[in-house]
Design an enzyme around this catalytic site. Structure first.
Site, PDB file in Angstrom:
ATOM      1  N   ASP A  77      -1.181  -2.882  -0.132  1.00 60.91           N
ATOM      2  CA  ASP A  77      -1.118  -4.145   0.602  1.00 60.91           C
ATOM      3  C   ASP A  77      -2.183  -5.105   0.089  1.00 60.91           C
ATOM      4  O   ASP A  77      -3.215  -4.699  -0.463  1.00 60.91           O
ATOM      5  CB  ASP A  77      -1.256  -3.918   2.112  1.00 60.91           C
ATOM      6  CG  ASP A  77      -2.609  -3.357   2.518  1.00 60.91           C
ATOM      7  OD1 ASP A  77      -3.088  -2.425   1.841  1.00 60.91           O
ATOM      8  OD2 ASP A  77      -3.185  -3.839   3.512  1.00 60.91           O
ATOM      9  N   GLU A 138      -4.640  -1.398   4.488  1.00 60.39           N
ATOM     10  CA  GLU A 138      -6.082  -1.433   4.289  1.00 60.39           C
ATOM     11  C   GLU A 138      -6.644  -2.813   4.565  1.00 60.39           C
ATOM     12  O   GLU A 138      -7.735  -2.957   5.102  1.00 60.39           O
ATOM     13  CB  GLU A 138      -6.422  -1.011   2.859  1.00 60.39           C
ATOM     14  CG  GLU A 138      -7.893  -0.622   2.642  1.00 60.39           C
ATOM     15  CD  GLU A 138      -8.804  -1.789   2.302  1.00 60.39           C
ATOM     16  OE1 GLU A 138     -10.034  -1.605   2.325  1.00 60.39           O
ATOM     17  OE2 GLU A 138      -8.296  -2.901   2.007  1.00 60.39           O
TER      18      GLU A 138
END
EC number: 3.5.1.18
Length: 386
Positions: A77, A138
């Site tokens: 991500d 994250e």
């Protein structure tokens, strides 16, 4: 799941990084990034397991069944791109201009994932196991990502012996720094509830602002510590003060503030939370209202002590870059704070100067050099620990 026999193949880490960057996986979206990675790992003989929590895609992949199990951890991500028009090249086009790869995630941290895959591809046989722990959460709230995967793996008895996290740890030159620890982080939302009234009649009101000021003053007055071996001093920062009062002749009903503490191993999150709550209670004594704090610990401080594992990292980085890295604990938090519950963890990756910025970018030769460093790391690791 039975995985095919590993084969030695040549993977261009830059091309794989481009393929990953072209998946616009802004948290919590996956946009096909995990599938892109999974296909490549399965071709290298990895048994892949998707672990979805909430709307977050996670992946745990392992090749081999024996110990030691060396794990690479990272995230697919990325943060939002900001002003799309301000980019030199499209943030998800993964263009290469003058030997530099542009794109959101080029540094943080799709190129590192690609580099480790390319490194593994050159090592078809090893004495133990290699695994990947990749999350899609994250950069967000980090509640359905690595922390959940770690909990699930621990409950199942999965053993990871050591972990390398591919965060962009290098400061100025590739290989000048690796992270062997991180400070902890705690956020506190402080709320003082009083009673609204006219400023000319303060006895009919209960002004929450002076109480909040007293709380913040008490928090800032404390010197948390002078540092801890290998760590900088802990620091408390006031990040917001909100009253929401647009009138000059009204005592507000409530006042709020938020603080963050980055703390070294001299402290535990729960102790700092208790201290903040205690200062709220003390400031509210005799006040005709309430003062409270909602504290959230996003990670405890940790340190991977220098030793055999860090020696492997330092030697590998020196092999590939010609420079011995500094062992550091600086910077913010990372998912290493969750993985350390399973095993010793060290972070090493690209130069982080453009991460989260418009025109995030990395020289393509540094991506290939990072792959060389990871290959040296894997070889040295199994020579040392198998």
């Amino acid at each position: 799941m039975t995985s095919p026999a590993p084969v030695s193949v040549s993977i261009d880490p830059v091309e794989l990084a481009q393929a990953l960057i072209r998946r616009p996986s802004v948290t919590p979206a996956d946009a096909g990034a995990m599938e892109t990675l999974q296909r490549q790992l399965e071709a290298l003989g990895f048994a892949c397991r998707r672990m979805k929590f909430g709307e977050i895609e996670n992946l745990y992949a392992r090749r081999g069944t024996a110990r030691p199990n060396l794990c690479f951890a990272g995230h697919t991500d990325v943060v939002p791109v900001g002003d799309d028009a301000a980019w030199t090249a499209g943030p998800f086009e993964a263009e290469i201009k003058d030997g530099v790869l542009f794109g959101r995630g080029a540094v943080d941290m799709k190129s590192a994932i690609a580099a480790f895959v390319a490194a593994v591809a050159k090592i078809p046989e090893h004495a133990g196991s290699i695994s990947f722990l990749i999350t899609g959460d994250e950069e967000g709230v980090a509640e359905d990502g690595t922390v959940k995967v770690v909990e699930a793996l621990a409950a199942e008895g999965e053993i990871i012996d050591h972990c390398i996290v591919g965060e962009p740890t290098s400061a100025n030159l590739l290989g000048d720094m690796v992270k062997i620890g991180r400070r902890g982080s705690i956020n506190a939302w402080i709320t003082v509830e009083g009673r609204q009234g006219h400023v000319a009649y303060p006895h009919r009101a209960a002004n929450p602002v002076p109480v909040l000021v007293d709380i913040l003053s008490a928090l800032k007055a404390r010197v948390l510590d002078e540092g801890y071996t290998g760590f900088q001093p802990s620091n408390l920062e006031i990040t917001t003060i909100d009253v929401g009062n647009t009138a000059t002749n009204v005592i507000p009903a409530s006042a709020k503030a938020r603080v963050n503490i980055r703390f070294n191993p001299a402290h535990k999150g729960k102790d700092l939370a208790a201290w903040i709550e205690g200062e709220c209670a003390k400031a509210a004594e005799g006040f005709d209202g309430t003062a409270s704090a909602l504290c959230k610990i996003s990670g405890e401080a940790f340190l991977t002590e220098p030793g055999d594992f860090t020696d492997v990292i330092v030697a590998a980085v020196t092999d590939a870059t010609g420079r011995a890295p500094e062992l550091s604990t600086t910077g913010g938090t990372s998912d290493a704070r969750f993985i350390r519950a399973l095993c010793p963890v060290v972070e090493f990756g690209l130069v982080g100067s453009t991460m989260h910025q418009v025109d995030e970018r990395v020289p393509v030769e540094e991506v290939r050099q990072l792959a060389d460093a990871y290959q040296a790391l894997i070889s040295r690791y199994f020579a040392a620990f198998a």
